[in-house]
Structures are given as C-alpha cells and as structure tokens.
Scaffold this motif. Structure first.
Motif, PDB file in Angstrom:
ATOM      1  N   UNK A 195       5.784 -23.702  73.310  1.00 21.77           N
ATOM      2  CA  UNK A 195       4.964 -22.594  72.804  1.00 21.77           C
ATOM      3  C   UNK A 195       3.741 -23.163  72.095  1.00 21.77           C
ATOM      4  N   UNK A 196       2.608 -23.086  72.782  1.00 24.37           N
ATOM      5  CA  UNK A 196       1.351 -23.617  72.233  1.00 24.37           C
ATOM      6  C   UNK A 196       0.274 -22.533  72.363  1.00 24.37           C
ATOM      7  N   UNK A 197       0.371 -21.512  71.523  1.00 17.67           N
ATOM      8  CA  UNK A 197      -0.565 -20.392  71.691  1.00 17.67           C
ATOM      9  C   UNK A 197      -1.983 -20.736  71.226  1.00 17.67           C
ATOM     10  N   UNK A 198      -2.945 -19.926  71.659  1.00 16.11           N
ATOM     11  CA  UNK A 198      -4.344 -20.108  71.238  1.00 16.11           C
ATOM     12  C   UNK A 198      -4.585 -19.461  69.870  1.00 16.11           C
ATOM     13  N   UNK A 199      -3.727 -18.501  69.504  1.00 17.05           N
ATOM     14  CA  UNK A 199      -3.824 -17.906  68.162  1.00 17.05           C
ATOM     15  C   UNK A 199      -2.549 -17.123  67.865  1.00 17.05           C
ATOM     16  N   UNK A 200      -2.335 -16.843  66.568  1.00 12.97           N
ATOM     17  CA  UNK A 200      -1.146 -16.092  66.143  1.00 12.97           C
ATOM     18  C   UNK A 200      -1.520 -15.058  65.089  1.00 12.97           C
TER      19      UNK A 200
ATOM     20  N   UNK B 179       1.203 -28.049  60.281  1.00 11.51           N
ATOM     21  CA  UNK B 179       1.091 -28.545  61.671  1.00 11.51           C
ATOM     22  C   UNK B 179       0.524 -27.520  62.643  1.00 11.51           C
ATOM     23  N   UNK B 180       0.221 -26.333  62.135  1.00 11.30           N
ATOM     24  CA  UNK B 180      -0.327 -25.299  63.035  1.00 11.30           C
ATOM     25  C   UNK B 180      -1.725 -25.706  63.499  1.00 11.30           C
ATOM     26  N   UNK B 181      -1.943 -25.573  64.815  1.00 10.23           N
ATOM     27  CA  UNK B 181      -3.207 -26.057  65.379  1.00 10.23           C
ATOM     28  C   UNK B 181      -4.087 -24.934  65.916  1.00 10.23           C
ATOM     29  N   UNK B 182      -3.638 -23.695  65.737  1.00  6.13           N
ATOM     30  CA  UNK B 182      -4.447 -22.595  66.280  1.00  6.13           C
ATOM     31  C   UNK B 182      -4.792 -21.615  65.158  1.00  6.13           C
ATOM     32  N   UNK B 183      -5.828 -20.786  65.356  1.00 12.46           N
ATOM     33  CA  UNK B 183      -6.170 -19.795  64.339  1.00 12.46           C
ATOM     34  C   UNK B 183      -4.988 -18.865  64.052  1.00 12.46           C
ATOM     35  N   UNK B 184      -4.809 -18.579  62.769  1.00 11.75           N
ATOM     36  CA  UNK B 184      -3.675 -17.800  62.306  1.00 11.75           C
ATOM     37  C   UNK B 184      -4.180 -16.677  61.412  1.00 11.75           C
ATOM     38  N   UNK B 185      -3.771 -15.455  61.724  1.00  9.15           N
ATOM     39  CA  UNK B 185      -4.153 -14.298  60.908  1.00  9.15           C
ATOM     40  C   UNK B 185      -2.910 -13.759  60.214  1.00  9.15           C
TER      41      UNK B 185
ATOM     42  N   UNK C 253      -1.469 -25.450  53.905  1.00 12.72           N
ATOM     43  CA  UNK C 253      -2.499 -25.702  54.915  1.00 12.72           C
ATOM     44  C   UNK C 253      -3.693 -26.424  54.295  1.00 12.72           C
ATOM     45  N   UNK C 254      -3.987 -26.071  53.067  1.00 12.35           N
ATOM     46  CA  UNK C 254      -5.051 -26.755  52.321  1.00 12.35           C
ATOM     47  C   UNK C 254      -4.761 -28.256  52.279  1.00 12.35           C
ATOM     48  N   UNK C 255      -3.529 -28.559  51.891  1.00  8.31           N
ATOM     49  CA  UNK C 255      -3.091 -29.937  51.741  1.00  8.31           C
ATOM     50  C   UNK C 255      -3.143 -30.691  53.063  1.00  8.31           C
ATOM     51  N   UNK C 256      -2.731 -29.999  54.122  1.00  9.69           N
ATOM     52  CA  UNK C 256      -2.625 -30.653  55.427  1.00  9.69           C
ATOM     53  C   UNK C 256      -3.965 -30.713  56.152  1.00  9.69           C
ATOM     54  N   UNK C 257      -4.946 -29.982  55.633  1.00 11.06           N
ATOM     55  CA  UNK C 257      -6.270 -30.026  56.252  1.00 11.06           C
ATOM     56  C   UNK C 257      -6.473 -29.023  57.386  1.00 11.06           C
ATOM     57  N   UNK C 258      -5.604 -28.039  57.513  1.00  5.87           N
ATOM     58  CA  UNK C 258      -5.851 -27.020  58.564  1.00  5.87           C
ATOM     59  C   UNK C 258      -6.086 -25.622  57.964  1.00  5.87           C
ATOM     60  N   UNK C 259      -6.475 -25.591  56.704  1.00  5.12           N
ATOM     61  CA  UNK C 259      -6.731 -24.329  56.009  1.00  5.12           C
ATOM     62  C   UNK C 259      -7.810 -23.499  56.717  1.00  5.12           C
ATOM     63  N   UNK C 260      -8.756 -24.189  57.389  1.00  2.18           N
ATOM     64  CA  UNK C 260      -9.849 -23.481  58.080  1.00  2.18           C
ATOM     65  C   UNK C 260      -9.328 -22.586  59.209  1.00  2.18           C
TER      66      UNK C 260
ATOM     67  N   UNK D 234      -7.202  -6.653  66.649  1.00  2.00           N
ATOM     68  CA  UNK D 234      -7.794  -6.569  67.990  1.00  2.00           C
ATOM     69  C   UNK D 234      -9.020  -7.475  68.092  1.00  2.00           C
ATOM     70  N   UNK D 235      -9.852  -7.469  67.054  1.00  2.00           N
ATOM     71  CA  UNK D 235     -11.064  -8.308  67.067  1.00  2.00           C
ATOM     72  C   UNK D 235     -10.678  -9.794  67.101  1.00  2.00           C
ATOM     73  N   UNK D 236      -9.618 -10.148  66.375  1.00  2.00           N
ATOM     74  CA  UNK D 236      -9.132 -11.534  66.329  1.00  2.00           C
ATOM     75  C   UNK D 236      -8.640 -11.969  67.716  1.00  2.00           C
TER      76      UNK D 236
END
Ligand SMILES: *[C@@H]1O[C@H](CO)[C@@H](O)[C@H](O)[C@H]1NC(C)=O
Ligand SMILES: *[C@@H]1O[C@H](CO)[C@@H](O)[C@H](O)[C@H]1NC(C)=O
Ligand SMILES: CC(=O)N[C@H]1CO[C@H](CO)[C@@H](O)[C@@H]1O
Length: 450
Positions: free
Chosen positions: A276-281, A339-345, A368-375, A434-436
């Motif tokens: 499971x490697x989605x483009x977003x969640x 470890x999440x690599x895709x945009x998350x809402x 996520x801040x700590x791991x560097x994927x907060x963006x 929907x926009x996401x």
C-alpha cells in the motif's frame, strides 16, 4: 332541470369566496431547486405568494429505510412581497436558527416519540433519500402530522450521480463495493474505510465516484462477530490491489480515506505496508495510536483491556476518548507517522468524545516535525465538531446506539459536537477533501465541483 340546480349550487358555493379577504385568493407557491439533486448539493427553497409579513414554518420530513420519521423545521416571516428565500432569510426558531440554506437537512432529528439514539444512514444507494418539504401557516413546533400544509414539495437527494456504476466485490475473501464514475476512465482510485461499527457502508464511496474517483467501500468488520481468523494486514493489501488492478483505475493515482478506526488502519498501512503506497491519505477523526500489526480480533482484544478507561456521562452515554490517553511516548505503541511519504490530510473536531483526535493530531505533528516530513501534513480543526464528520448536510448525531463488538453489548456512544458547528465542519471539510484528492490524484488545483 338537473343542470340548472347544479349550476345554482355552484354559484351559491362560489359566492362567499368573492367577498372574503384577499387571503383566500392567495395560494402559496413553494419551490425547491433542484428538487432532484446530489446530497452534497445545496438547494434553493423559496416560498412566494404569501401575505406580507406572514409567519410561516418550513418543515422537512423524511422516512428512513428503518421506517423512522425524521424532521426539521424553521420559523420564517415573509417579506413585504410575501416571499421567503431560505438562502437569504433568517429562521427565527425551530431545529435551526439564522440564515441557513441547508438547515432543513442538517438539523433533521427523529420526530417526538421515536426510538431513542437513532442514526440516519443510507444503506441502499440505488435509491434516493426522499425528503418532503412543506410550508405551514404560523410558527409551529409540533403537531405537523395533524396540521395541513399550505404546500408540499417532494425532493430527492442522491449519493450516486447518473451513470455511476456499482460493482459488488467478492474476490480473494475481500468484501467490498466499487463505485465507478461514468465514462471510459481510467480514474484515480480511493479505498474508503469506515470505523469500528463495521458492516459495508457505501454512501460516501458512491458520492466520491460521483465526483470522479473510482472508490471502493471496504467491509472489514462483520457486524456483531469477530473471529480469530478474521481480517489482518493482508486483507487490506488484497483490497488495495483489487482496486489498483481494476482496468478503469490508474495504478499510480491511489488514495486511502478513513474515519475513526478506518484512519487507524490508514496510518498503519501507509507506514508499514510494502504493497500500500498511496499518493495521498485523508484521515477523519483518527489516531495513530493502536498500531494494526495484528488481526482485527487481537486489536479488539487489546481495546477491551483498556475498557477500564471508558467513562459514562450523566446520561449514561459511553465516552471512549480517554482510552488512548495519555498518548504513549513509546514508539512501539503507535504508527510511526514519521515514515509517511505522501501528503496527509487530518480532519478533527474539538468536541470529539469518542477518540482523542485533538491530542493525536498534536502528537502526529510533533513526530512528523522530528522526522522531517511535517511538510506533508495538513490539519483541519473544527471547533465544536464531534467525531462523526460525514458528507455535507448529514444530520448531526451527538450520541447513538452502538454494538460493542464481541461483547454483544448495546450501548449509547457519545460522539460529541454541537449541531451547527458540526454541520459547518461537514460542509467545509468535504470541499477540502475533494480539493485535496483533486490536487494529489488529478495533479491539478481544480476546485472541486460542489
Ligand atoms: C411525501 O409526500 C408524498 C407525496 O405526497 C407522499 O406519498 C409520501 O408519503 C410523503 N412522505 C412522507 C414521509 O410523509
Ligand atoms: C480539544 O482542544 C481544544 C483546544 O485545545 C479544547 O478546548 C477541547 O476541550 C479539546 N477537546 C476535548 C474533547 O478535550
Ligand atoms: C495538529 C493540530 O493542529 N491539532 C489541533 C487539533 O485541535 C486542537 C483544538 O483546536 C488544536 O489545539 C490543535 O492544534
């Protein structure tokens, strides 16, 4: 002879009408547009041909698939032209107040004397939700069924747009329903998971397909029974692959959407699965605590051990938000969202009484801040919204009947939220969800059609 007497009779009957006030010549006209629409589409309700400054009540009535009656109403005063325009005029009382174009839907509640703690859910998406909208003289708050309306309009609200296809999925042990948008495709795919209540809940998927996504509603807890052999991680992976490999689905444009327990699974799968490697969640009212590296049966066994933290409020409603508090600092007890690599809402309501989503969101942000994927993280927080953040105009359920799995105990679960802010949260978050999806699956910033 006969014809004459009939005619005289008519004349006599008509005669008084000519002499009374203008009121009886007026026939109020109620229009609802569109009278057949999608559930997330606004309607325009207008009453014309009233007297100036006439007090009227607008009332909506729906009979659910379980045969319960639901109603909502607002008190209005017509303007100097004898018109009420719901999108512009204020409701002065009733089940909603203020200028609320869709109050007649989001404030629906069971009529007095109904069974208690009901939740309204559409199970058959092949038929519309039918809502009768009526206008009554005066400001009424009860006795609608014994009073005759000045006018009534029957409206239909659909989860499935014309041309959307519904496909049963029974493959490899996976139980689900796939909804496909009309047309040749291919479409981005969304795997849609509801919460711990279980069952196969289709309406949100049908609605997402109506907005251009191939969406699969997945059943992963059979209502009322959980077995040791039940669902584990591979179940979700199989489901994801069935969707991804469908000829009308774009393999590299996949997303997961979860509410409550469905979010727990979404976090867990996105972090740990190699399939499971989605483009977003999108996670609604969810938490990363309770990692699902176990089968569903074991997870519920774990949750049972936490039952000591379950509280009961003064109404004997069950409050479960404490069970994951305090948020554990031990990384082994939560999904490693770093470890999440895709945009998350994330969507959370501040009055969620069922799950500590406030605190979870804070912890997720920190990790996520700590791991560097907060963006990759976007958080939508809605003041005074509860746990069950559903598609727009779904009525607000503060507490409803709930079957605790495997314990065969029926309780009333407190979800939380105040009706008006909750309705706002549902409308606003749906647009943003929907926009996401559009942005990350269609690769454009197209404003979602609403
Ligand atoms: C809505 O109105 C239709 C048409 O008058 C009627 O057949 C139906 O029973 C009404 N529905 C409810 C729930 O009263
Ligand atoms: C969530 O956080 C807000 C603001 O910090 C707080 O007012 C609210 O009480 C919290 N919600 C719950 C259910 O504890
Ligand atoms: C991560 C995040 O934004 N969490 C928010 C969740 O809701 C509470 C209550 O409003 C906020 O204080 C948090 O910042």
């Amino acid at each position: 002879m006969k014809r004459w007497s009939t005619l005289i009779g008519r004349v006599i009957m008509l005669a008084p009408v000519r002499t009374v006030s203008t009121e009886s010549r007026r026939c109020p006209m109620l229009t609802v547009q569109p009278c057949r629409g999608m559930v997330d589409e606004k309607f325009q309700v207008i009453i014309k041909n009233l007297l100036p400054n006439q007090e009227v009540t607008l009332h909506s009535l729906h009979q659910s698939e379980d045969k319960d009656f639901w109603e909502a109403f607002g008190h209005y005063i017509s303007d100097e032209h004898g018109t009420v325009t719901v999108a512009k005029d204020e409701s002065l009382g009733g089940t909603y107040e203020g200028t609320e174009q869709m109050g007649l839907l989001w404030s629906l509640r069971p009529v007095p004397g109904s069974r208690s703690a009901l939740r309204l859910r559409k199970m058959n998406v092949l038929t519309p939700m039918v809502v009768n909208i009526s206008v009554y003289n005066g400001h009424l708050s009860q006795g609608f069924s014994q009073t005759s309306a000045l006018a009534t309009t029957v409206t239909e609200r659909w989860y499935m747009a014309p041309g959307v296809q519904r496909v049963d999925i029974r493959e490899n042990g996976v139980r689900g329903t796939l909804f496909l948008p009309p047309g040749p495709g291919p479409y981005p795919g969304v795997l849609d998971l509801w919460g711990g209540g279980g069952g196969l809940i289709e309406y949100r998927s049908a609605l997402l397909a109506s907005h251009g996504f191939a969406c699969m509603a997945l059943e992963y807890i059979s209502p009322g029974e959980l077995k040791k052999t039940d669902v584990d991680n591979t179940y979700f992976e199989k489901a994801y692959q069935i969707l991804q490999n469908h000829p009308l689905v774009q393999k590299d444009k996949m997303a997961m959407l979860g509410l409550c327990f469905g979010s727990v699974i979404t976090f867990s799968m996105t972090v740990y699965s190699s399939v499971i490697k989605p483009q977003c969640c999108v996670c609604i009212s969810g938490s990363h605590v309770v990692p699902v590296n176990k089968c569903m049966f074991e997870v519920f066994e774990d949750i049972k051990k936490l039952m000591g933290k379950v509280q009961e409020n003064e109404d004997k409603h069950i409050v479960t938000r404490e069970i994951i508090l305090p948020i554990p600092s031990d990384p082994a007890l939560k999904a490693d969202v770093g470890r999440i690599k895709c945009p998350l809402l994330l969507v959370n309501g501040t009055d969620d009484q069922n799950w500590a989503t406030n605190e979870s969101a804070e912890d997720i942000k920190m990790m996520m801040e700590k791991a560097g994927n907060r963006h990759l993280l976007t958080v939508l927080t809605y003041p005074d919204a509860g746990h069950l953040i559903e598609p727009p105009y779904t009525p607000h359920f503060r507490a409803t009947n709930f079957l605790l799995h495997d314990m065969k105990v029926k309780v009333v679960m407190l979800w939380g939220g105040q009706t008006k802010p909750h309705a706002y949260a549902q409308e606003d978050s749906w647009k943003k969800i929907l926009a996401f999806f559009h942005e990350h699956l269609y690769g454009s910033n197209v404003k979602a059609k609403l």
